[in-house]
Write a protein that holds these residues in place. Structure first.
Motif, PDB file in Angstrom:
ATOM      1  N   LEU A 159      29.806 -41.584  -0.119  1.00 53.88           N
ATOM      2  CA  LEU A 159      31.083 -41.825   0.567  1.00 53.88           C
ATOM      3  C   LEU A 159      31.479 -40.628   1.425  1.00 53.88           C
ATOM      4  CD1 LEU A 159      33.438 -43.812   0.911  1.00 53.88           C
ATOM      5  CD2 LEU A 159      34.560 -42.696  -1.044  1.00 53.88           C
ATOM      6  N   ASP A 160      31.183 -39.418   0.948  1.00 55.00           N
ATOM      7  CA  ASP A 160      31.485 -38.198   1.710  1.00 55.00           C
ATOM      8  C   ASP A 160      30.697 -38.116   3.022  1.00 55.00           C
ATOM      9  OD1 ASP A 160      33.311 -37.321  -0.122  1.00 55.00           O
ATOM     10  OD2 ASP A 160      31.912 -36.026  -1.200  1.00 55.00           O
ATOM     11  N   GLN A 161      29.602 -38.868   3.091  1.00 50.63           N
ATOM     12  CA  GLN A 161      28.771 -38.846   4.302  1.00 50.63           C
ATOM     13  C   GLN A 161      29.026 -40.048   5.214  1.00 50.63           C
ATOM     14  OE1 GLN A 161      24.523 -37.672   3.316  1.00 50.63           O
ATOM     15  NE2 GLN A 161      25.343 -37.832   1.234  1.00 50.63           N
ATOM     16  N   VAL A 162      29.860 -40.988   4.749  1.00 48.15           N
ATOM     17  CA  VAL A 162      30.120 -42.194   5.533  1.00 48.15           C
ATOM     18  C   VAL A 162      31.598 -42.303   5.929  1.00 48.15           C
ATOM     19  CG1 VAL A 162      30.043 -44.725   5.533  1.00 48.15           C
ATOM     20  CG2 VAL A 162      28.212 -43.420   4.441  1.00 48.15           C
ATOM     21  N   PHE A 163      32.493 -42.190   4.909  1.00 46.13           N
ATOM     22  CA  PHE A 163      33.918 -42.414   5.165  1.00 46.13           C
ATOM     23  C   PHE A 163      34.725 -41.543   4.190  1.00 46.13           C
ATOM     24  CE2 PHE A 163      36.990 -46.225   6.132  1.00 46.13           C
ATOM     25  CZ  PHE A 163      37.938 -45.326   6.593  1.00 46.13           C
ATOM     26  N   PRO A 164      34.667 -40.217   4.316  1.00 41.40           N
ATOM     27  CA  PRO A 164      35.313 -39.329   3.345  1.00 41.40           C
ATOM     28  C   PRO A 164      36.829 -39.484   3.251  1.00 41.40           C
ATOM     29  CG  PRO A 164      34.534 -38.090   5.252  1.00 41.40           C
ATOM     30  CD  PRO A 164      33.952 -39.458   5.356  1.00 41.40           C
ATOM     31  N   GLU A 165      37.500 -39.829   4.358  1.00 44.54           N
ATOM     32  CA  GLU A 165      38.953 -39.945   4.356  1.00 44.54           C
ATOM     33  C   GLU A 165      39.455 -41.170   3.592  1.00 44.54           C
ATOM     34  OE1 GLU A 165      41.356 -37.895   5.458  1.00 44.54           O
ATOM     35  OE2 GLU A 165      39.760 -36.435   5.783  1.00 44.54           O
ATOM     36  N   TYR A 166      38.548 -42.077   3.239  1.00 43.54           N
ATOM     37  CA  TYR A 166      38.940 -43.285   2.501  1.00 43.54           C
ATOM     38  C   TYR A 166      39.561 -42.933   1.150  1.00 43.54           C
ATOM     39  CZ  TYR A 166      38.706 -47.897   0.351  1.00 43.54           C
ATOM     40  OH  TYR A 166      39.037 -49.074  -0.271  1.00 43.54           O
ATOM     41  N   MET A 221      47.702 -46.974   6.005  1.00 41.16           N
ATOM     42  CA  MET A 221      47.041 -45.765   5.495  1.00 41.16           C
ATOM     43  C   MET A 221      45.550 -45.782   5.806  1.00 41.16           C
ATOM     44  SD  MET A 221      48.967 -45.374   1.792  1.00 41.16           S
ATOM     45  CE  MET A 221      48.040 -43.904   1.318  1.00 41.16           C
ATOM     46  N   LEU A 222      44.949 -46.975   5.724  1.00 38.66           N
ATOM     47  CA  LEU A 222      43.521 -47.107   6.014  1.00 38.66           C
ATOM     48  C   LEU A 222      43.252 -46.831   7.496  1.00 38.66           C
ATOM     49  CD1 LEU A 222      40.780 -47.717   4.792  1.00 38.66           C
ATOM     50  CD2 LEU A 222      41.215 -50.154   5.128  1.00 38.66           C
ATOM     51  N   LYS A 223      44.156 -47.305   8.353  1.00 34.57           N
ATOM     52  CA  LYS A 223      44.042 -47.036   9.790  1.00 34.57           C
ATOM     53  C   LYS A 223      44.132 -45.529  10.072  1.00 34.57           C
ATOM     54  CE  LYS A 223      43.917 -50.724  12.621  1.00 34.57           C
ATOM     55  NZ  LYS A 223      43.031 -50.827  13.799  1.00 34.57           N
ATOM     56  N   GLN A 224      45.087 -44.882   9.420  1.00 31.59           N
ATOM     57  CA  GLN A 224      45.267 -43.438   9.609  1.00 31.59           C
ATOM     58  C   GLN A 224      44.057 -42.661   9.096  1.00 31.59           C
ATOM     59  OE1 GLN A 224      48.922 -42.747   7.506  1.00 31.59           O
ATOM     60  NE2 GLN A 224      50.182 -43.821   9.044  1.00 31.59           N
ATOM     61  N   ALA A 225      43.490 -43.128   7.981  1.00 32.07           N
ATOM     62  CA  ALA A 225      42.299 -42.475   7.430  1.00 32.07           C
ATOM     63  C   ALA A 225      41.122 -42.594   8.399  1.00 32.07           C
ATOM     64  CB  ALA A 225      41.937 -43.101   6.080  1.00 32.07           C
ATOM     65  N   ALA A 226      40.988 -43.755   9.017  1.00 33.41           N
ATOM     66  CA  ALA A 226      39.910 -43.956   9.999  1.00 33.41           C
ATOM     67  C   ALA A 226      40.091 -43.045  11.210  1.00 33.41           C
ATOM     68  CB  ALA A 226      39.870 -45.418  10.426  1.00 33.41           C
ATOM     69  N   ASP A 227      41.365 -42.833  11.617  1.00 34.23           N
ATOM     70  CA  ASP A 227      41.642 -41.930  12.745  1.00 34.23           C
ATOM     71  C   ASP A 227      41.269 -40.497  12.415  1.00 34.23           C
ATOM     72  OD1 ASP A 227      42.572 -43.775  14.586  1.00 34.23           O
ATOM     73  OD2 ASP A 227      44.642 -43.682  13.862  1.00 34.23           O
ATOM     74  N   ARG A 228      41.534 -40.081  11.169  1.00 29.22           N
ATOM     75  CA  ARG A 228      41.263 -38.701  10.758  1.00 29.22           C
ATOM     76  C   ARG A 228      39.795 -38.451  10.468  1.00 29.22           C
ATOM     77  NH1 ARG A 228      45.396 -39.905   7.116  1.00 29.22           N
ATOM     78  NH2 ARG A 228      43.882 -39.776   5.401  1.00 29.22           N
ATOM     79  N   ASP A 229      39.052 -39.492  10.163  1.00 24.62           N
ATOM     80  CA  ASP A 229      37.687 -39.321   9.660  1.00 24.62           C
ATOM     81  C   ASP A 229      36.785 -38.634  10.687  1.00 24.62           C
ATOM     82  OD1 ASP A 229      36.301 -40.555   7.062  1.00 24.62           O
ATOM     83  OD2 ASP A 229      34.817 -40.410   8.676  1.00 24.62           O
ATOM     84  N   PRO A 230      35.988 -37.666  10.250  1.00 22.81           N
ATOM     85  CA  PRO A 230      35.114 -36.937  11.181  1.00 22.81           C
ATOM     86  C   PRO A 230      33.935 -37.765  11.690  1.00 22.81           C
ATOM     87  CG  PRO A 230      34.687 -36.224   8.938  1.00 22.81           C
ATOM     88  CD  PRO A 230      35.878 -37.129   8.876  1.00 22.81           C
TER      89      PRO A 230
END
Length: 399
Positions: A159-166, A221-230
């Motif tokens: 998960l840390d390598q795909v979508f860590p902000e989730y 929150m999921l939308k915001q996490a996707a925006d922040r995700d590297p």
């Protein structure tokens, strides 16, 4: 005459050595298979030894996980007295020989000799079928939990390598709703491609008994996490495959663990001892079930100190001449699962003063200068004495 038959049990077979009395072996050692024909051959030999000695021989063998179960059941069915030896005891007996030789035949020979060396050996008292069923279920639950924890760590690595902000979206990352939502939106790109309302609908369909307002909040929150995700785009499809696999495994393990707990609770409720032990503050259903399944019938212990030793929390003693060790660790020679359950029960009991008596004992040991772990073990010892007393009296614990 004091006949005995030593068995060195292995996977699917056993090596046999009989004695008519101390230092008087009977015939040569042989092997029998753990099947109907093999066990019948052993029984014929048993009757032969019985006739030669004029007495029924006892049978001695080591506890070997599940390998000894066919032999044990065969002996139980025929009412044959047997001694199921702790491997620690037999290992110490084997070290008494000056010659460093190990074969199945020699091990069977030494098990027979061990019978004559120890006057305090007690015939094995088999747990009831109900106790064994409960023990099997609690041990299976522990084993599956250990696997579940390892998979969670591997899942987090992916998960840390795909979508860590989730991780910031749901309070409980491993809840069925969280995992099912992640299975639907595995990458930030997938989230960005849908509206907040569409995401909220998906979240609600994952089985959570929550309001649409709550689902809408999580969608934001999921939308915001996707925006922040590297990771704005995924380079490795292998990570997505692995992430999906781990989500499925985690959900499957959760279902299995939940089913096991239901079976454990239903079976444990049939025991009077279960309700008695649960009267001790800090001991929940799973811990109580484990304790009674590992102890079995408390009447087999004639003193609480024997139950302490069975749990492996009795102190080891080291003295030689005028020397006397001041630091004595616990033996850890009993049931490790019983010991772990009691340790957990103590920690639960002293947390938030759930068990005032136990907390007072812990504070007393700490004031005496004892380290935290030493004080905890002292509380485990105290808890065992309480358990022994209430089970003997068939009375609930009095706070």
């Amino acid at each position: 005459m004091d006949p005995v038959i030593g068995l060195d049990v292995a996977k699917g077979k056993s090596q046999v050595q009989a004695f008519l009395q101390k230092k008087t072996p009977y015939k040569k050692s042989f092997v029998f298979e753990h099947n109907v024909l093999g066990l019948q051959d052993f029984y014929q030999f048993y009757r032969e030894v019985e006739e030669a000695a004029g007495l029924s021989p006892a049978v001695v063998f080591e506890s070997t996980g599940h390998y000894h179960e066919p032999v044990l059941q065969f002996l139980e069915d025929r009412g044959i007295v047997y001694y199921l030896i702790n491997p620690v005891l037999s290992h110490e007996a084997k070290k008494m020989s000056l010659r460093k030789v190990k074969t199945d035949a020699i091990d069977a020979f030494r098990l027979g000799e061990l019978y004559y060396q120890y006057d305090d050996l007690q015939p094995f008292q088999k747990k009831t079928i109900e106790h064994m069923n409960l023990r099997n279920l609690t041990r299976q639950h522990d084993s599956l939990t250990e696997t579940y924890v390892k998979i969670k760590l591997q899942f987090q690595t992916i998960l840390d390598q795909v979508f860590p902000e989730y991780k910031a979206v749901f309070g409980a990352l491993y809840s069925p709703t969280s995992l099912s939502t992640l299975r639907h939106y595995q990458t930030p790109q997938g989230v960005m491609g849908e509206s907040v309302e569409q995401i909220a609908e998906v979240i609600l369909k994952q089985g959570a008994k929550r309001s649409y307002k709550w689902a809408l909040e999580k969608a934001h929150m999921l939308k915001q996490a996707a925006d922040r995700d590297p990771f704005k785009r995924n380079l490795y499809t292998s990570h997505i495959v692995t992430l999906t696999m781990y989500i499925e495994i985690l959900l499957q393990h959760q279902r299995h663990l939940s089913k096991l707990l239901e079976e454990i609770d239903a079976l444990a409720e049939e025991f009077e001892d279960y309700k008695i032990i649960r009267s001790i503050p800090g001991i929940g259903g799973k811990i109580a079930a484990t304790i009674i399944s590992e102890i079995g019938e408390v009447d087999q212990f004639t003193h609480p100190k024997k139950l302490v030793a069975y749990a492996g929390v009795d102190p080891s003693v080291h003295e030689s001449g005028k020397f006397r060790a001041t630091i004595n660790r616990i033996t850890k020679r009993g049931s490790s699962r019983l010991r772990q359950s009691l340790y957990t029960a103590v920690q639960c009991g002293i947390t938030k003063d759930r068990n005032p008596k136990l907390r007072a004992h812990y504070d007393k040991k700490r004031k005496e200068g004892k380290p935290h772990k030493v004080a905890i073990i002292a509380c485990v010892n105290k808890l065992i004495h309480w358990i022994y007393a209430i089970l003997k009296r068939k009375e609930a614990f009095k706070v």
